[in-house]
Scaffold this active site. Structure first.
Site, PDB file in Angstrom:
ATOM      1  N   LYS A  34     -12.680  -2.609  10.668  1.00  0.00           N
ATOM      2  CA  LYS A  34     -11.291  -2.881  10.286  1.00  0.00           C
ATOM      3  C   LYS A  34     -10.700  -1.624   9.654  1.00  0.00           C
ATOM      4  O   LYS A  34     -11.315  -1.041   8.755  1.00  0.00           O
ATOM      5  CB  LYS A  34     -11.240  -3.994   9.240  1.00  0.00           C
ATOM      6  CG  LYS A  34     -11.331  -5.396   9.794  1.00  0.00           C
ATOM      7  CD  LYS A  34     -10.986  -6.333   8.646  1.00  0.00           C
ATOM      8  CE  LYS A  34     -11.218  -7.769   8.934  1.00  0.00           C
ATOM      9  NZ  LYS A  34     -10.946  -8.604   7.759  1.00  0.00           N
ATOM     10  N   HIS A  86     -12.779 -14.698  -2.121  1.00  0.00           N
ATOM     11  CA  HIS A  86     -11.626 -13.820  -1.952  1.00  0.00           C
ATOM     12  C   HIS A  86     -10.284 -14.535  -2.103  1.00  0.00           C
ATOM     13  O   HIS A  86      -9.297 -13.895  -2.448  1.00  0.00           O
ATOM     14  CB  HIS A  86     -11.709 -13.089  -0.603  1.00  0.00           C
ATOM     15  CG  HIS A  86     -12.653 -11.914  -0.656  1.00  0.00           C
ATOM     16  ND1 HIS A  86     -13.997 -12.069  -0.901  1.00  0.00           N
ATOM     17  CD2 HIS A  86     -12.442 -10.581  -0.535  1.00  0.00           C
ATOM     18  CE1 HIS A  86     -14.568 -10.875  -0.903  1.00  0.00           C
ATOM     19  NE2 HIS A  86     -13.646  -9.960  -0.685  1.00  0.00           N
ATOM     20  N   GLU A  95     -12.570 -11.597  14.173  1.00  0.00           N
ATOM     21  CA  GLU A  95     -12.260 -12.532  13.098  1.00  0.00           C
ATOM     22  C   GLU A  95     -11.554 -13.807  13.571  1.00  0.00           C
ATOM     23  O   GLU A  95     -10.429 -14.087  13.166  1.00  0.00           O
ATOM     24  CB  GLU A  95     -11.405 -11.827  12.042  1.00  0.00           C
ATOM     25  CG  GLU A  95     -11.436 -12.575  10.737  1.00  0.00           C
ATOM     26  CD  GLU A  95     -10.918 -11.758   9.542  1.00  0.00           C
ATOM     27  OE1 GLU A  95     -10.535 -10.612   9.724  1.00  0.00           O
ATOM     28  OE2 GLU A  95     -10.940 -12.323   8.453  1.00  0.00           O
ATOM     29  N   HIS A 136     -10.993  -4.585  -7.295  1.00  0.00           N
ATOM     30  CA  HIS A 136     -11.120  -5.655  -6.299  1.00  0.00           C
ATOM     31  C   HIS A 136     -12.447  -6.407  -6.462  1.00  0.00           C
ATOM     32  O   HIS A 136     -12.481  -7.640  -6.488  1.00  0.00           O
ATOM     33  CB  HIS A 136     -10.988  -5.052  -4.898  1.00  0.00           C
ATOM     34  CG  HIS A 136     -11.264  -6.013  -3.802  1.00  0.00           C
ATOM     35  ND1 HIS A 136     -10.416  -7.062  -3.504  1.00  0.00           N
ATOM     36  CD2 HIS A 136     -12.310  -6.114  -2.935  1.00  0.00           C
ATOM     37  CE1 HIS A 136     -10.923  -7.761  -2.499  1.00  0.00           C
ATOM     38  NE2 HIS A 136     -12.070  -7.210  -2.134  1.00  0.00           N
ATOM     39  N   ARG A 165      -3.842   7.376  21.017  1.00  0.00           N
ATOM     40  CA  ARG A 165      -4.402   6.057  21.385  1.00  0.00           C
ATOM     41  C   ARG A 165      -5.877   5.905  21.031  1.00  0.00           C
ATOM     42  O   ARG A 165      -6.578   5.049  21.584  1.00  0.00           O
ATOM     43  CB  ARG A 165      -4.202   5.757  22.871  1.00  0.00           C
ATOM     44  CG  ARG A 165      -2.745   5.704  23.235  1.00  0.00           C
ATOM     45  CD  ARG A 165      -2.516   5.031  24.564  1.00  0.00           C
ATOM     46  NE  ARG A 165      -1.110   5.051  24.879  1.00  0.00           N
ATOM     47  CZ  ARG A 165      -0.485   6.076  25.434  1.00  0.00           C
ATOM     48  NH1 ARG A 165      -1.153   7.158  25.764  1.00  0.00           N
ATOM     49  NH2 ARG A 165       0.800   6.015  25.670  1.00  0.00           N
ATOM     50  N   GLU A 190     -19.672  -7.617  -3.916  1.00  0.00           N
ATOM     51  CA  GLU A 190     -19.675  -7.907  -2.472  1.00  0.00           C
ATOM     52  C   GLU A 190     -21.109  -8.138  -1.967  1.00  0.00           C
ATOM     53  O   GLU A 190     -21.332  -8.862  -0.998  1.00  0.00           O
ATOM     54  CB  GLU A 190     -19.011  -6.766  -1.683  1.00  0.00           C
ATOM     55  CG  GLU A 190     -17.532  -6.533  -2.020  1.00  0.00           C
ATOM     56  CD  GLU A 190     -16.572  -7.616  -1.483  1.00  0.00           C
ATOM     57  OE1 GLU A 190     -17.024  -8.536  -0.768  1.00  0.00           O
ATOM     58  OE2 GLU A 190     -15.364  -7.534  -1.789  1.00  0.00           O
ATOM     59  N   LYS A 241     -23.550  -8.276   6.902  1.00  0.00           N
ATOM     60  CA  LYS A 241     -22.175  -8.141   7.401  1.00  0.00           C
ATOM     61  C   LYS A 241     -22.202  -7.838   8.901  1.00  0.00           C
ATOM     62  O   LYS A 241     -21.404  -8.396   9.668  1.00  0.00           O
ATOM     63  CB  LYS A 241     -21.402  -7.070   6.616  1.00  0.00           C
ATOM     64  CG  LYS A 241     -19.955  -6.998   7.118  1.00  0.00           C
ATOM     65  CD  LYS A 241     -18.960  -6.416   6.161  1.00  0.00           C
ATOM     66  CE  LYS A 241     -17.557  -6.499   6.802  1.00  0.00           C
ATOM     67  NZ  LYS A 241     -16.554  -5.687   6.140  1.00  0.00           N
ATOM     68  N   ASN A 253     -14.981 -14.181   3.380  1.00  0.00           N
ATOM     69  CA  ASN A 253     -13.917 -14.382   2.376  1.00  0.00           C
ATOM     70  C   ASN A 253     -14.374 -15.192   1.186  1.00  0.00           C
ATOM     71  O   ASN A 253     -13.555 -15.531   0.321  1.00  0.00           O
ATOM     72  CB  ASN A 253     -12.711 -15.067   3.012  1.00  0.00           C
ATOM     73  CG  ASN A 253     -12.042 -14.153   3.998  1.00  0.00           C
ATOM     74  OD1 ASN A 253     -11.864 -12.977   3.725  1.00  0.00           O
ATOM     75  ND2 ASN A 253     -11.733 -14.673   5.162  1.00  0.00           N
ATOM     76  N   HIS A 286      -8.157 -12.663  -4.529  1.00  0.00           N
ATOM     77  CA  HIS A 286      -6.873 -12.044  -4.180  1.00  0.00           C
ATOM     78  C   HIS A 286      -5.755 -12.598  -5.057  1.00  0.00           C
ATOM     79  O   HIS A 286      -4.846 -11.860  -5.455  1.00  0.00           O
ATOM     80  CB  HIS A 286      -6.526 -12.296  -2.706  1.00  0.00           C
ATOM     81  CG  HIS A 286      -7.340 -11.466  -1.759  1.00  0.00           C
ATOM     82  ND1 HIS A 286      -7.665 -11.884  -0.483  1.00  0.00           N
ATOM     83  CD2 HIS A 286      -7.891 -10.237  -1.892  1.00  0.00           C
ATOM     84  CE1 HIS A 286      -8.393 -10.952   0.106  1.00  0.00           C
ATOM     85  NE2 HIS A 286      -8.543  -9.943  -0.726  1.00  0.00           N
ATOM     86  N   ARG A 308     -16.547 -14.941  10.849  1.00  0.00           N
ATOM     87  CA  ARG A 308     -16.242 -13.786   9.992  1.00  0.00           C
ATOM     88  C   ARG A 308     -15.501 -14.223   8.723  1.00  0.00           C
ATOM     89  O   ARG A 308     -15.534 -13.542   7.702  1.00  0.00           O
ATOM     90  CB  ARG A 308     -15.438 -12.751  10.788  1.00  0.00           C
ATOM     91  CG  ARG A 308     -15.352 -11.404  10.097  1.00  0.00           C
ATOM     92  CD  ARG A 308     -14.992 -10.290  11.058  1.00  0.00           C
ATOM     93  NE  ARG A 308     -14.771  -9.046  10.359  1.00  0.00           N
ATOM     94  CZ  ARG A 308     -14.699  -7.860  10.925  1.00  0.00           C
ATOM     95  NH1 ARG A 308     -14.861  -7.758  12.225  1.00  0.00           N
ATOM     96  NH2 ARG A 308     -14.485  -6.776  10.242  1.00  0.00           N
TER      97      ARG A 308
END
Ligand SMILES: NC(=O)c1ccc[n+]([C@@H]2O[C@H](COP(=O)([O-])OP(=O)(O)OC[C@H]3O[C@@H](n4cnc5c(N)ncnc54)[C@H](O)[C@@H]3O)[C@@H](O)[C@H]2O)c1
Length: 368
Positions: free
Chosen positions: A142, A247, A236, A264, A120, A184, A226, A244, A251, A240
């Site tokens: 994340k 993105h 998010e 990426h 956990r 980025e 960030k 993107n 993507h 946040r």
């Protein structure tokens, strides 16, 4: 060395990001944040031969176990995740053990998810070794693994206890990976900080020649942006989403070309250029701002368009791929677009047909 304090809503989760040279070889950066005696290092077969020995020397006195992943996004899988957990159980890790992720975003995301879920949740430290992981994936908590149905679909928020960014690691990073990380950074400047954008414009050649002082300043400012956004919106639900920028286009490019064709960061670079041009056409971004954005991306040797013929894709395929974006809230698209340099806006209900029409013209420009 620069130290950045990251403040989160739950004060007990606050942590520091250390950025500097030769940090990996200094035991003092690790001991204050290692709990218990057991340390479990996760790295991969490319990064470990370069930096594992130095890290282990700094951890003398701890009971260290190591698990090495195969290199590559294709190994960010359930199978690899289970192998990490198997090795953690075999090492008899207790709940007060500390996991250290040594590598790029793939290692960091997967090791972080293992730390989040082992008994956990156990403590974890990030040592990001790519520019992208130093400015992006190591900040914000994340963690994830990929699912056959999509990237990063299974994961958890699990904040590290410290991020230790040693810029020495960038000396061995392939140039293409280094530049992908810059995409980025440019994104962070566009969405939040015009002064930083101007600073990037001024320092292109020093950045590309790895001037150490400049690299530390750049990584720190980028992480700070960030961190500020994450601390406003840890899980998010709001701002946040600004992160993107570029993105949704990016993507879609990755998905349409097939993962691995472009890195990426390269797809994001094209995506930012597209978002800027789209913002000019549809939402009144001054065209001189878009010109500056595109010029900055190009000056770092990053792409701003794709050769649609080479990849057999067209505006329809790309627009279709954009509808699959996780961030869309209805059948239309949600796009993050620059309002000016230093400020973005979130546009919901953007019609797919409008974007497709725009992309027909954009892809035709034949600039790469
Ligand atoms: N968690 C987040 O918030 C977040 C944000 C952005 C991206 N990501 C994830 O990050 C991943 C991409 O990360 P990445 O770009 O770091 O890719 P990566 O981890 O695959 O690293 C790129 C390549 O560089 C190699 N490498 C790493 N450090 C090196 C070094 N110092 N010297 C030589 N080679 C080195 C790696 O072995 C790999 O081959 C994706 O899986 C993406 O989903 C996560």
């Amino acid at each position: 060395m620069k130290t950045l304090d990251l403040h989160l809503q739950s004060k007990s989760l606050d942590y520091q990001i250390l950025i500097g040279k030769d940090l990996l070889s200094q035991n003092k950066h690790f001991t204050p944040v290692i709990q218990g005696q057991q340390v479990f290092i996760v790295s991969n077969k490319t990064v470990a031969p370069l930096y594992l020995e130095t890290l282990q020397a700094s951890l003398k006195g701890y009971e260290c176990s190591v698990f090495l992943l195969e290199d590559g996004e294709q190994h960010k899988s359930f199978a690899s995740y289970q192998h990490i957990l198997d090795a953690m159980l075999d090492a008899g890790l207790r709940r007060n053990a500390t996991l250290i992720a040594l590598g790029g975003g793939v290692v960091g995301d997967m090791a972080g998810f293992a730390a989040a879920t082992y008994q956990r949740g156990i403590r974890f430290l990030q040592i990001p070794t790519t520019l992208l992981s130093q400015v992006d994936s190591s900040v914000g908590g994340k963690t994830a693994v990929n699912h056959p149905k999509g990237k990063n679909l299974i994961g958890a928020f699990h904040q590290p206890s410290r991020v230790i960014t040693d810029i020495n690691t960038l000396t061995t990073l392939p140039d293409r990976e280094f530049k992908a990380g810059i995409a980025e950074i440019v994104k962070a400047a566009i969405l939040y900080d015009v002064t930083f954008f101007e600073w990037l414009e001024t320092n292109v050649s020093k950045i590309l020649s790895h001037d150490e002082e400049i690299l530390v300043t750049m990584i720190e400012r980028s992480c700070a942006i960030k961190a500020e956004i994450v601390s406003l919106d840890e899980k998010e639900t709001g701002v946040r989403a600004w992160l993107n920028l570029g993105h949704t286009f990016g993507h879609a490019i990755e998905r349409s070309l097939g993962y691995g064709e472009l890195l990426h960061g390269e797809a994001v670079a094209v995506g930012i250029a597209m978002a800027a041009e789209y913002a000019v056409k549809m939402f009144g971004l001054p065209s001189e701002d878009s010109v500056r954005i595109v010029r900055l991306i190009e000056s770092f040797g990053l792409p701003i368009n794709i050769q649609s013929e080479q990849y057999h894709i067209n505006a329809t395929i790309l627009a279709e791929a954009m509808t699959l974006d996780k961030k869309n809230v209805d059948a239309d698209l949600t796009l993050v677009l620059p309002k000016s340099i230093g400020e973005v806006t979130i546009k919901h209900s953007v019609k797919v047909q409008d974007v497709e029409r725009f992309l027909v013209g954009y892809l035709d420009m034949n600039i790469v």
